[in-house]
Each structure stands twice: as C-alpha cells, then as structure tokens.
Scaffold this active site. Structure first.
Site, PDB file in Angstrom:
ATOM      1  N   LYS A 128      26.834   7.070 -54.348  1.00 53.11           N
ATOM      2  CA  LYS A 128      25.550   6.427 -54.044  1.00 53.11           C
ATOM      3  C   LYS A 128      25.537   4.957 -54.422  1.00 53.11           C
ATOM      4  CE  LYS A 128      22.724  10.571 -53.996  1.00 53.11           C
ATOM      5  NZ  LYS A 128      21.541  11.295 -54.498  1.00 53.11           N
ATOM      6  N   SER A 145      16.940  14.228 -54.756  1.00 53.90           N
ATOM      7  CA  SER A 145      17.304  13.014 -55.495  1.00 53.90           C
ATOM      8  C   SER A 145      16.541  11.759 -55.101  1.00 53.90           C
ATOM      9  CB  SER A 145      18.805  12.739 -55.342  1.00 53.90           C
ATOM     10  OG  SER A 145      19.133  12.461 -53.999  1.00 53.90           O
TER      11      SER A 145
END
Length: 353
Positions: free
Chosen positions: A292, A247
C-alpha cells in the site's frame, strides 16, 4: 557432468511445474475520498441533507491486488516474488482460509467493506459531535428455523411481545421467557424494498412459534441472529465498485469530516493512508501495508497515515519521498493534518520514532 546436467534440467523443470501453496499481493489502485469515482462524475463520498464545504488535495485510500483463490504460483514464481520489492508472497491460508472459494472471499470482503463504511460514518460524526442513533435489526435468519419466511435480514425489531427493544440482548431475554412451542410476537419495521434503511411507517406484527434449542438447554429459540445498525441524521453515501475489506475506514472518516467542516483539512496536500476504524475512532492494523505504501507513492502521495501496529513493517520498505505518519486514533490523524496544512511537520509522529 552429463548426470549433473540432467539433474539440473530435471530440477529446473520441477521448479517451473511444481505449484506451491502461496498467494501473491501487489500494489493496487488508490482512490481519493475527496474526489470522484474513476471515469464518472459521481463523488466517492456524497452527503445530502447537511451543509458541505469545498475540499482540495487528496485523502487517498489504498488497496492491494491479490491473486485469485484458484491461482497457485510455481516455485520459480514464488522465488521471483520474494526477490521483488513490489510483490508480497504470503501463505495462501493467510488470505484464503481452507476451502474458501473466490465467491466466498468476495462476499466476506464485501461484508467487511460495508461494516467499515458504517464505522467510518459513525466515527466521523461522533468526532464532530453529531448524534448517531442505533437500531436493533435482524442480522440473519437460520434456514429451516421458525423465523424463515417470517422475519428477514434487515428488519428492524421494534418490540417483542409489546416490550420495546433497545439492545440486542433484550431480544433473547424476551424470547426465552417462552417455552418451546409457544408463540412470540415481534413488532418489526420491514427492510424497505427501495431503501437501505427499515421503514418505521410500515411496522407490522409477526407471530413466530418458538422451537427447542439443539444445545440441550431446553430454551426456546426462533432462529434469528439480532444485531445493531447505526442511523444518521442525514444521508452519507460511499460509492466504490470492486473494492472490499475493512482497511479504508480511517480514510473514509477523514473524507467525511473534510466535507462537513469549513476547514480544508489537507490544504491542497497529497495525503494517503490506510487502517480500520472503530465506532469510537480507534485505528486498527491491516494487511499488505508494504504494498500500500508503494501504491500511494506511485500515485504521488507525500504523506501516509500508518496504523501504529503496522509501522515496523511499513518502515522496512518505504519508497523514497513518502513520509510515514503513525496514527492510533482518528483524532491523531486530524492533528497530523493540522500540522501538514500549516507546514509545521517537524513534530509529526513518524514510524520508527
């Protein structure tokens, strides 16, 4: 009342002791791709062999912390996690497929991280118009196959039977010209002992006797899985410990571009983000987006690059003071940085619009 009380106590005991097949995610560390590794003076991204330029501000990649494969929360822990904004409770199989150990999960994450680094470098240099080369290599060797002990993962396949190899499909094409039991000659540049790249100066010829495929086709095989790696005109090192998964690709690409161009991309602003990156610069979705964005805001980020496919989920739990910016491609992110740097942010493509 006594019976009801005893039943309630029993249910509470069961809820505390009963384990459920779920895993917990929480906000993890963030790392400034323009800065240094924690506790060291070693840059997260270091470039040698090409001119670099001063950078400022932040382009932070974000992570999530995940409970281990052996951990199973109690029913009470799961309910508490569902009620908290900074914990994400997901089915265990979403993170750890059936039968996968901690070690196997870590290995998979490491492989995905390495692939993400490669794609980040390729996308960044392609965006800048810097040529990127490719090489056909041995990706894997099947245990017990004719190639075991002769060919090794990482070896560059230069030629097969004297025919130069420029594409993965050409390897099987040359091998299947033979009958099982016949010899095929590989010209390889062995993977360097002290280098991440094959060494063409040490090319050697390796003869492998073919075997018969077990799929009933009768074709000849040698028991390798060929693949492609990219080669670069200068050295780009990405150094982070204990980080895995794919990611961080987008943020690595932006960090590389920032260091290779005279324009200070952030203008001193604090930008964070996430998203996979393909070789041609397409940004893909990731897991744990709600954790996140919390990690980014806790660190001080003002803007967060969000893959378009993650926008709806991220927008449901956006911390105050953090602006989500929807991106589909690396070029989208660079355009958004231009607007952030100039202060003209009214037209930024936000999630939810």
């Amino acid at each position: 009342m006594l019976a009801a009380t005893l039943m309630l106590i029993a249910l509470l005991c069961v809820s505390v002791l009963m384990k459920v097949p779920y895993t917990e995610m929480s906000p993890g560390p963030t790392y400034n791709t323009l800065g240094t590794q924690d506790g060291t003076d070693q840059p997260v991204i270091s470039i040698t062999g090409h001119q670099t330029y001063p950078v400022s501000g932040h382009l932070n990649m974000t992570t999530v912390q995940v409970t281990g494969a052996r951990y199973q929360p109690s029913l009470v822990s799961m309910v508490v996690g569902w009620l908290r904004d900074d914990v994400l409770v997901v089915p265990r199989e979403n993170v750890y497929p059936e039968g996968q150990s901690d070690q196997q999960a870590q290995q998979q994450n490491a492989e995905e991280f390495a692939s993400s680094e490669d794609s980040a470098k390729t996308a960044a240099l392609t965006q800048l118009g810097i040529p990127v080369g490719t090489e056909v290599v041995v990706n894997s060797v099947v245990a017990g196959s004719p190639s075991e002990g002769k060919l090794h993962a990482g070896d560059q396949i230069v030629a097969v039977d004297g025919t130069p190899i420029t594409a993965v499909t050409e390897v099987a094409k040359q091998v299947t010209k033979h009958k099982p039991g016949e010899a095929v000659e590989f010209t390889v540049a062995p993977h360097g002992k002290d280098s991440a790249e094959p060494n063409p100066a040490d090319e050697q010829k390796v003869t492998v006797t073919t075997a018969r495929a077990t799929d009933g086709s009768g074709r000849a095989i040698v028991g390798i899985g060929p693949g492609v790696v990219h080669t670069y005109p200068f050295k780009i090192d990405i150094g982070l410990q204990d980080v895995g998964g794919p990611s961080a690709g987008l943020m690595f690409s932006l960090g590389i571009i920032d260091k290779l161009t005279p324009t200070d991309l952030t203008g001193g602003k604090f930008v964070a983000g996430t998203g996979t990156i393909s070789d041609d610069g397409k940004v893909g979705p990731i897991g744990g987006i709600s954790m996140k964005v919390i990690a980014a805001r806790n660190k001080g980020a003002e803007y967060f690059f969000t893959p378009a496919d993650n926008c709806a989920e991220a927008a449901r739990n956006t911390p105050g003071g953090l602006r989500l910016i929807k991106v589909n491609t690396l070029a989208d992110a660079l355009k958004a940085l231009d607007e952030i740097r100039s202060g003209q942010t009214s037209a930024l493509p936000s999630c939810g619009k």
